[in-house]
Design a protein around this motif. Structure first.
Motif, PDB file in Angstrom:
ATOM      1  N   PRO A 169      13.804  -5.149   0.770  1.00 44.20           N
ATOM      2  CA  PRO A 169      12.015  -4.673   0.522  1.00 44.20           C
ATOM      3  C   PRO A 169      11.327  -4.111  -1.296  1.00 44.20           C
ATOM      4  CG  PRO A 169      12.514  -3.448   1.725  1.00 44.20           C
ATOM      5  CD  PRO A 169      14.213  -4.154   1.537  1.00 44.20           C
ATOM      6  N   LEU A 170      10.173  -5.045  -0.891  1.00 45.12           N
ATOM      7  CA  LEU A 170       9.958  -4.377  -2.596  1.00 45.12           C
ATOM      8  C   LEU A 170       8.689  -2.582  -2.252  1.00 45.12           C
ATOM      9  CD1 LEU A 170       8.095  -5.263  -5.482  1.00 45.12           C
ATOM     10  CD2 LEU A 170       6.491  -6.021  -3.427  1.00 45.12           C
ATOM     11  N   LEU A 171       8.766  -2.429  -2.676  1.00 48.38           N
ATOM     12  CA  LEU A 171       9.211  -0.569  -2.795  1.00 48.38           C
ATOM     13  C   LEU A 171       7.327  -1.438  -3.838  1.00 48.38           C
ATOM     14  CD1 LEU A 171       8.011   1.896  -2.161  1.00 48.38           C
ATOM     15  CD2 LEU A 171       9.323   2.651  -3.896  1.00 48.38           C
ATOM     16  N   LEU A 172       5.911  -0.212  -3.224  1.00 50.15           N
ATOM     17  CA  LEU A 172       4.763  -0.889  -3.556  1.00 50.15           C
ATOM     18  C   LEU A 172       3.881   0.625  -3.720  1.00 50.15           C
ATOM     19  CD1 LEU A 172       2.941  -3.006  -4.795  1.00 50.15           C
ATOM     20  CD2 LEU A 172       2.023  -2.939  -2.621  1.00 50.15           C
ATOM     21  N   PRO A 173       4.005   0.943  -4.726  1.00 52.41           N
ATOM     22  CA  PRO A 173       3.404   2.690  -4.946  1.00 52.41           C
ATOM     23  C   PRO A 173       1.771   1.680  -5.226  1.00 52.41           C
ATOM     24  CG  PRO A 173       4.326   1.651  -7.050  1.00 52.41           C
ATOM     25  CD  PRO A 173       4.551   0.638  -6.198  1.00 52.41           C
TER      26      PRO A 173
ATOM     27  N   PRO B  75       7.041  -3.424 -10.928  1.00 57.00           N
ATOM     28  CA  PRO B  75       6.649  -5.086 -10.746  1.00 57.00           C
ATOM     29  C   PRO B  75       5.300  -4.722 -10.657  1.00 57.00           C
ATOM     30  CG  PRO B  75       8.823  -4.572  -9.455  1.00 57.00           C
ATOM     31  CD  PRO B  75       8.642  -3.479  -9.517  1.00 57.00           C
ATOM     32  N   ALA B  76       4.970  -4.554  -9.399  1.00 61.37           N
ATOM     33  CA  ALA B  76       3.942  -4.289  -8.843  1.00 61.37           C
ATOM     34  C   ALA B  76       3.243  -3.430  -8.215  1.00 61.37           C
ATOM     35  CB  ALA B  76       3.838  -5.342  -7.789  1.00 61.37           C
ATOM     36  N   ILE B  77       1.943  -3.192  -8.473  1.00 62.04           N
ATOM     37  CA  ILE B  77       1.501  -1.967  -7.560  1.00 62.04           C
ATOM     38  C   ILE B  77      -0.018  -2.277  -7.089  1.00 62.04           C
ATOM     39  CG2 ILE B  77       1.963  -0.342  -9.711  1.00 62.04           C
ATOM     40  CD1 ILE B  77      -1.069  -0.065 -10.685  1.00 62.04           C
ATOM     41  N   GLY B  78      -0.714  -1.735  -5.606  1.00 65.32           N
ATOM     42  CA  GLY B  78      -1.024  -2.116  -4.979  1.00 65.32           C
ATOM     43  C   GLY B  78      -2.350  -0.383  -5.360  1.00 65.32           C
ATOM     44  N   THR B  79      -3.820  -1.204  -5.043  1.00 64.55           N
ATOM     45  CA  THR B  79      -4.919   0.224  -4.798  1.00 64.55           C
ATOM     46  C   THR B  79      -4.405   0.655  -2.949  1.00 64.55           C
ATOM     47  OG1 THR B  79      -6.325  -0.902  -4.585  1.00 64.55           O
ATOM     48  CG2 THR B  79      -5.443  -1.518  -6.556  1.00 64.55           C
ATOM     49  N   THR B  80      -5.214   1.759  -3.123  1.00 66.65           N
ATOM     50  CA  THR B  80      -5.497   2.846  -2.369  1.00 66.65           C
ATOM     51  C   THR B  80      -6.642   2.752  -1.772  1.00 66.65           C
ATOM     52  OG1 THR B  80      -5.095   4.219  -1.456  1.00 66.65           O
ATOM     53  CG2 THR B  80      -4.900   4.434  -3.151  1.00 66.65           C
TER      54      THR B  80
ATOM     55  N   ALA C  11      10.935 -10.651  13.595  1.00 66.78           N
ATOM     56  CA  ALA C  11      12.085 -11.511  13.864  1.00 66.78           C
ATOM     57  C   ALA C  11      10.851 -12.862  14.375  1.00 66.78           C
ATOM     58  CB  ALA C  11      13.009 -11.471  15.030  1.00 66.78           C
ATOM     59  N   ALA C  12      10.310 -11.798  14.772  1.00 65.18           N
ATOM     60  CA  ALA C  12       8.566 -12.982  15.692  1.00 65.18           C
ATOM     61  C   ALA C  12       7.860 -13.306  14.556  1.00 65.18           C
ATOM     62  CB  ALA C  12       7.961 -12.087  16.689  1.00 65.18           C
ATOM     63  N   THR C  13       7.708 -13.305  13.364  1.00 65.88           N
ATOM     64  CA  THR C  13       7.185 -13.649  11.928  1.00 65.88           C
ATOM     65  C   THR C  13       7.427 -14.315  11.571  1.00 65.88           C
ATOM     66  OG1 THR C  13       4.898 -13.615  10.511  1.00 65.88           O
ATOM     67  CG2 THR C  13       5.941 -11.470  11.032  1.00 65.88           C
ATOM     68  N   PRO C  14       7.476 -15.345  10.795  1.00 66.55           N
ATOM     69  CA  PRO C  14       8.655 -16.340   8.881  1.00 66.55           C
ATOM     70  C   PRO C  14       7.468 -15.724   8.723  1.00 66.55           C
ATOM     71  CG  PRO C  14       6.557 -17.948  10.867  1.00 66.55           C
ATOM     72  CD  PRO C  14       6.792 -16.141  11.241  1.00 66.55           C
ATOM     73  N   LEU C  15       7.096 -14.608   8.468  1.00 67.59           N
ATOM     74  CA  LEU C  15       5.950 -14.259   7.460  1.00 67.59           C
ATOM     75  C   LEU C  15       6.527 -13.082   7.099  1.00 67.59           C
ATOM     76  CD1 LEU C  15       2.342 -14.384   7.757  1.00 67.59           C
ATOM     77  CD2 LEU C  15       3.850 -15.989   7.208  1.00 67.59           C
ATOM     78  N   PRO C  16       6.306 -12.631   5.621  1.00 68.97           N
ATOM     79  CA  PRO C  16       7.245 -11.142   4.973  1.00 68.97           C
ATOM     80  C   PRO C  16       6.350  -9.961   5.739  1.00 68.97           C
ATOM     81  CG  PRO C  16       6.188 -12.364   3.358  1.00 68.97           C
ATOM     82  CD  PRO C  16       6.547 -13.311   4.324  1.00 68.97           C
ATOM     83  N   LEU C  17       7.233  -8.879   6.705  1.00 69.72           N
ATOM     84  CA  LEU C  17       6.813  -8.097   7.093  1.00 69.72           C
ATOM     85  C   LEU C  17       6.030  -6.520   6.269  1.00 69.72           C
ATOM     86  CD1 LEU C  17       5.609  -6.786   9.758  1.00 69.72           C
ATOM     87  CD2 LEU C  17       7.767  -5.545  10.025  1.00 69.72           C
ATOM     88  N   ASN C  18       5.076  -6.433   5.838  1.00 72.60           N
ATOM     89  CA  ASN C  18       5.225  -5.354   4.980  1.00 72.60           C
ATOM     90  C   ASN C  18       4.457  -3.950   6.118  1.00 72.60           C
ATOM     91  OD1 ASN C  18       2.023  -4.411   3.492  1.00 72.60           O
ATOM     92  ND2 ASN C  18       4.296  -2.921   3.077  1.00 72.60           N
ATOM     93  N   VAL C  19       5.483  -3.071   6.289  1.00 77.57           N
ATOM     94  CA  VAL C  19       5.248  -1.684   6.459  1.00 77.57           C
ATOM     95  C   VAL C  19       4.453  -0.209   5.744  1.00 77.57           C
ATOM     96  CG1 VAL C  19       6.399  -1.802   8.660  1.00 77.57           C
ATOM     97  CG2 VAL C  19       7.323  -0.780   6.119  1.00 77.57           C
TER      98      VAL C  19
ATOM     99  N   VAL D 228      12.433  -5.455   7.150  1.00 70.91           N
ATOM    100  CA  VAL D 228      11.144  -5.606   6.510  1.00 70.91           C
ATOM    101  C   VAL D 228      11.074  -6.156   4.866  1.00 70.91           C
ATOM    102  CG1 VAL D 228      10.072  -4.084   5.229  1.00 70.91           C
ATOM    103  CG2 VAL D 228      10.517  -3.491   7.489  1.00 70.91           C
ATOM    104  N   ALA D 229      10.100  -6.777   4.664  1.00 72.14           N
ATOM    105  CA  ALA D 229      10.267  -7.014   3.060  1.00 72.14           C
ATOM    106  C   ALA D 229       9.387  -6.745   2.421  1.00 72.14           C
ATOM    107  CB  ALA D 229       9.444  -8.490   2.868  1.00 72.14           C
ATOM    108  N   ARG D 230       8.417  -5.375   2.636  1.00 71.89           N
ATOM    109  CA  ARG D 230       7.542  -4.654   1.654  1.00 71.89           C
ATOM    110  C   ARG D 230       7.528  -3.423   1.836  1.00 71.89           C
ATOM    111  NH1 ARG D 230       1.685  -7.172  -0.275  1.00 71.89           N
ATOM    112  NH2 ARG D 230       0.943  -5.252  -0.604  1.00 71.89           N
ATOM    113  N   VAL D 231       6.997  -2.515   2.022  1.00 72.63           N
ATOM    114  CA  VAL D 231       7.415  -0.481   1.833  1.00 72.63           C
ATOM    115  C   VAL D 231       6.003  -0.214   0.820  1.00 72.63           C
ATOM    116  CG1 VAL D 231       8.131   1.788   2.170  1.00 72.63           C
ATOM    117  CG2 VAL D 231       9.341  -1.356   2.832  1.00 72.63           C
ATOM    118  N   SER D 232       5.264  -0.135   1.257  1.00 69.91           N
ATOM    119  CA  SER D 232       3.464   0.520   0.671  1.00 69.91           C
ATOM    120  C   SER D 232       3.694   2.241   1.293  1.00 69.91           C
ATOM    121  CB  SER D 232       2.546  -0.278   1.375  1.00 69.91           C
ATOM    122  OG  SER D 232       2.430  -1.853   1.172  1.00 69.91           O
ATOM    123  N   THR D 233       3.240   2.521  -0.349  1.00 68.72           N
ATOM    124  CA  THR D 233       3.458   3.846  -0.388  1.00 68.72           C
ATOM    125  C   THR D 233       1.681   4.592   0.222  1.00 68.72           C
ATOM    126  OG1 THR D 233       2.689   4.216  -2.753  1.00 68.72           O
ATOM    127  CG2 THR D 233       5.000   3.873  -1.315  1.00 68.72           C
TER     128      THR D 233
END
Length: 249
Positions: A12-16, A33-38, A178-186, A203-208
């Motif tokens: 998974p991508l760790l997204l600060p 490589p990528a950041i999100g906003t909060t 497993a229930a979705t073909p889309l990447p799961l973010n937690v 999991v494919a993405r972990v947001s802080t």
């Protein structure tokens, strides 16, 4: 590598999540490589309530400020700041023009209910087509509405990713993945599953989320209290910060 390619189940991508230019620049300087906003951080910085659709202008202002940083930016736009799909489409188009590579769109509402599925499907569809990664967030766990998360996940299958904050049970995380073909973010939870456990669950993405902002405020308060010889405060929760902000009008 584009933003979509960073979402790898099992790695998974760790997204600060940043709330101003300084925090975004700091994360970028340390190789993320990528950041999100909060949304909480942005709302608190401008003295407005979070999750109430009150910070559209401030969110755009933040993206304008950080657009020249050498990092991909995905933007928390709450529920799109409107229930009108056309207005959401215009917003996402403007963010894409500034260089944003993604948006988060949540179905939770300020009154603790969820946006009707059909309407949120149209909101997601309106955000598509602008070349950004649309991360469809469902607040079934966050708001404890009792809705079946997998019904929402299935309904939002036309998005690019699925975000389920508040989901912490590893077996349930694996089942949703497993229930979705889309990447799961937690959402990362201190004391919760480790990155290795989340990776194993698919999991494919972990947001802080708001954690870095809350940690920064705690450290600032601890620094000032230490001058007086007073003990450091405990970890600040989302509710602690939200209680300081003006109430939605």
């Amino acid at each position: 590598m584009n933003f979509h390619d960073l979402h790898r189940p099992g790695d998974p991508l760790l997204l600060p999540n940043a709330w101003d230019y300084g925090s975004a620049a700091l994360f970028a300087a340390h190789g993320f490589p990528a950041i999100g906003t909060t949304s909480l951080g942005v709302a608190a910085a401008f003295g407005k309530p979070d999750g109430a659709g009150a910070t559209k202008a401030e969110t755009i202002e933040l993206v304008e400020a950080v657009k020249d940083l050498d990092v991909m930016i995905t933007v928390d736009i709450e529920g799109g700041f409107s229930d009108d799909p056309a207005e959401v489409s215009d917003l996402v188009a403007s963010l894409a023009a500034l260089g944003a590579v993604g948006v988060n769109l949540e179905d939770g509402r300020p009154d603790g209910t969820l946006r009707p599925i059909g309407l949120h499907q149209r909101i997601i569809e309106a955000a598509k087509g602008h070349g950004v990664f649309v991360n469809a967030r469902t607040d079934t766990y966050w708001l404890r509405t009792g809705d079946d998360v997998r019904d929402r996940v299935a309904a939002y299958g036309h998005a690019d990713g699925i975000f389920v904050p508040g989901l912490t049970d590893l077996a349930e995380i694996a089942a949703v993945a497993a229930a979705t073909p889309l990447p799961l973010n937690v959402l990362h939870q201190p004391g919760g599953p480790t990155p290795a456990q989340l990776a194993e669950a698919g999991v494919a993405r972990v947001s802080t989320g708001s954690l870095p902002y809350r940690a920064a405020l705690r450290e600032a308060l601890a620094t000032v209290l230490a001058v007086q010889g007073r003990p450091a405060p405990p970890t600040l929760t989302y509710a602690d910060i939200a209680a300081l902000l003006p109430r939605p009008r």
